[in-house]
Design an enzyme around this catalytic site. Structure first.
Site, PDB file in Angstrom:
ATOM      1  N   ASN A 298       1.130  -0.915  -0.125  1.00 27.99           N
ATOM      2  CA  ASN A 298      -0.431   0.134   0.040  1.00 27.99           C
ATOM      3  C   ASN A 298       0.817   1.292  -0.227  1.00 27.99           C
ATOM      4  OD1 ASN A 298       0.413  -0.682   2.666  1.00 27.99           O
ATOM      5  ND2 ASN A 298      -1.089   0.193   3.862  1.00 27.99           N
TER       6      ASN A 298
ATOM      7  N   GLU B  20       4.513  -4.366  12.186  1.00 29.25           N
ATOM      8  CA  GLU B  20       3.147  -2.991  12.739  1.00 29.25           C
ATOM      9  C   GLU B  20       2.395  -4.029  11.387  1.00 29.25           C
ATOM     10  OE1 GLU B  20       1.341  -0.707  10.979  1.00 29.25           O
ATOM     11  OE2 GLU B  20       2.488  -0.019   9.558  1.00 29.25           O
TER      12      GLU B  20
ATOM     13  N   CYS C  56      -3.343   1.282   6.606  1.00 30.28           N
ATOM     14  CA  CYS C  56      -3.134   0.937   7.664  1.00 30.28           C
ATOM     15  C   CYS C  56      -3.405   2.176   8.760  1.00 30.28           C
ATOM     16  CB  CYS C  56      -1.880   0.271   7.938  1.00 30.28           C
ATOM     17  SG  CYS C  56      -0.798   0.999   7.880  1.00 30.28           S
TER      18      CYS C  56
ATOM     19  N   GLU D  70       8.709   3.505  14.066  1.00 30.79           N
ATOM     20  CA  GLU D  70       9.387   3.278  13.433  1.00 30.79           C
ATOM     21  C   GLU D  70       9.118   4.943  12.478  1.00 30.79           C
ATOM     22  OE1 GLU D  70       9.157   0.294  10.083  1.00 30.79           O
ATOM     23  OE2 GLU D  70       7.231   0.192  10.283  1.00 30.79           O
TER      24      GLU D  70
END
Ligand code: ADP
Length: 476
Positions: A149, A247, A281, A457
């Site tokens: 994505n 994640e 997400c 991150e």
């Protein structure tokens, strides 16, 4: 541009000779074909990364930073070449693709600097003859596995921090969108990355994943993708006690309080929800409007969804591209069908567009009368479907917002400062946006809690993920 694997500084085909087509989701036609390998390619890349790691870690953070900064400049300089590559393989409109490449450049620029701040500590000892030091050392070889994505941003977020810390990398992009990652590696090579420091393999996900898990030379795996694969990696990592960062997506709620400017809230809500066609997400997935503005918010939202323009992301004026795959669209269709069966109303959208015969398109869709038994309320739809429900009080809103096993991102819109504090304290998510539905940035830590995974991150926390702590105790 080389659309191949990079192993030990060489652009190579798959050892087994395999290749795989990359499909344009807006036309369903083949863009190109790229090498498609397996565990053998992964092991070769891991070996190269392990051989290159000591010298890379011994370079100064200033030398590594200079190289990463060059990569950032190259991304920005080539953005008009890079953006269409991404649009073609994943469908997002050109403007979004440009934005993603710019954000990838921001990451390399930011970590080029942050690598210089891998500070240790000197601890005052309780005995006069001792000297106590804390050192930060590169974790070693890092393997990354990323989703389709954000085909450049997701790898960039991992690679920039890992490389800055002195780790070497074996990256595996999604087999659906390998071209953006390959383009990014081209620029790292042009920026002067030494052979073996950055490697890229594309191929059978399960084989490559097993190589990453089983090789003792891999010190850490950083993953972005589904919960299903996250669980496979977590189980597999147990054997070698391998470091992991996961994640795994979310189900982000948005609480819209009745003190907001409804038009502006609807504008932001629709922009955030339909960005990358809902395939984000942290994208807001469940909307809760306070009772007093519920109808008004619904109408303002409907009007804005009606104005979205569906089509190929390469066309000017298009706001919304196709879903990435046929399966992705079927998933969306099944969520809408499930919701309708259980009593949801489709306010707008709810089917494939008549006008677009080819491509994995689905109309931007608004749902009401949603209840917690529907999949749209509890699972990740990853598509252009926006469910809106009412809530009464702050406590009721927080209860509904937190009713999920996921914990990646949660949002609220309010102009009341006390409400803002209560919601950022009350939302059980790793990322909270208050009057900000687009919170991801290089300098902020990104990561979830609960079943959304663990590890940060970006930001200073993101660098620490790639550093081990070494304690030195010296007697005098
Ligand atoms: P999505 O549903 O977003 O595609 P996946 O978790 O299936 O999420 O894919 C994310 C990444 O994980 C991709 O790069 C994919 O190739 C990889 N992947 C899929 N299956 C496995 C596996 N068994 N082991 C390791 N990686 C995998």
């Amino acid at each position: 541009m080389q659309y191949k694997m990079l192993i030990d500084g060489h652009w190579v085909e798959a050892r087994g000779g395999g290749s795989r087509a990359v499909i344009d989701p807006a036309t369903e036609s083949v863009i190109t074909s790229v090498p498609f390998g397996d565990g053998r390619d992964a092991y070769a890349a891991i070996d190269a990364a392990a051989r290159a790691q000591p010298a890379w870690a011994q370079m100064t953070a200033y030398e590594r930073g200079a190289l990463l900064l060059r990569a950032a400049y190259l991304i920005r300089e080539r953005i008009e070449t890079l953006a269409p590559i991404m649009t073609r393989e994943c469908g997002k409109p050109l403007n979004e693709a440009r934005g993603e490449w710019n954000a990838a450049a921001d990451l390399f620029e930011w970590f080029a600097e942050e690598g210089k701040r891998a500070y240790g500590r000197v601890i005052p000892a309780r005995r006069s003859h001792k000297r106590l030091l804390v050192l930060k050392e590169a974790v070693g070889v890092v393997a990354t596995i990323t989703a389709w994505n954000f085909p450049a941003y997701l790898p960039a977020r991992k690679w920039s921090a890992a490389l800055a810390a002195g780790c070497t990398v074996v990256g595996k992009p999604s087999e659906i969108t390998p071209m953006s990652a390959m383009a990014l590696v081209n620029l790292l090579v042009e920026a002067g990355i030494p052979a073996g420091v950055m490697n890229l393999v594309n191929g059978k996900a399960e084989d490559i994943g097993q190589a990453f898990l089983q090789s003792p030379l891999v010190n850490k795996i950083s993953f972005t993708g589904s919960q299903r694969v996250g669980q496979i990696l977590m189980r597999g990592a147990a054997d070698g006690i391998k470091k992991l960062a996961l994640e795994l997506g979310g189900s982000a709620p948005v609480l819209i309080f009745d003190d907001v400017d409804v038009e502006s809230a609807a504008e932001q809500a629709v922009a955030a929800k339909f960005r990358n066609n809902g395939q984000v997400c942290i994208s807001p997935a469940r909307f809760y409007a306070q009772r007093g503005i519920f109808e008004e918010f619904l109408e303002a939202t409907r009007a804005r969804i009606a104005a979205l323009k569906l089509g190929s992301g390469l066309e000017a004026g298009v706001t919304t591209g196709p879903l990435v795959t046929a399966e992705g669209r079927e998933r969306v269709e099944s969520f809408v069908a499930d919701a309708q069966t259980k009593g949801a109303n489709v306010v707008i959208g709810g089917s494939r567009p008549q006008a677009l015969g080819r491509g994995f398109f689905y109309q931007p869709t608004l749902l009401t009368n949603v209840n917690p038994t529907m999949r749209i309320s509890c699972d990740e739809v990853f598509g252009p479907v926006m469910p809106v429900s009412p809530f009464e009080t702050l406590a009721d809103g927080l209860r509904q917002a937190n009713a999920t096993p996921f914990g990646l991102a949660g949002y609220a819109m309010t102009n009341n400062v006390k409400t803002a504090v209560r919601v950022y304290e009350g939302l059980k998510f790793g990322i909270v946006g208050v009057n900000d539905l687009v919170p991801a940035t290089a300098e902020g830590p990104f990561g979830g809690i609960k079943e959304s995974g663990f590890g940060s991150e970006g930001a200073a926390e993101g660098l620490l993920e790639y550093l081990n702590t070494k304690f030195v105790s010296m007697g005098m």
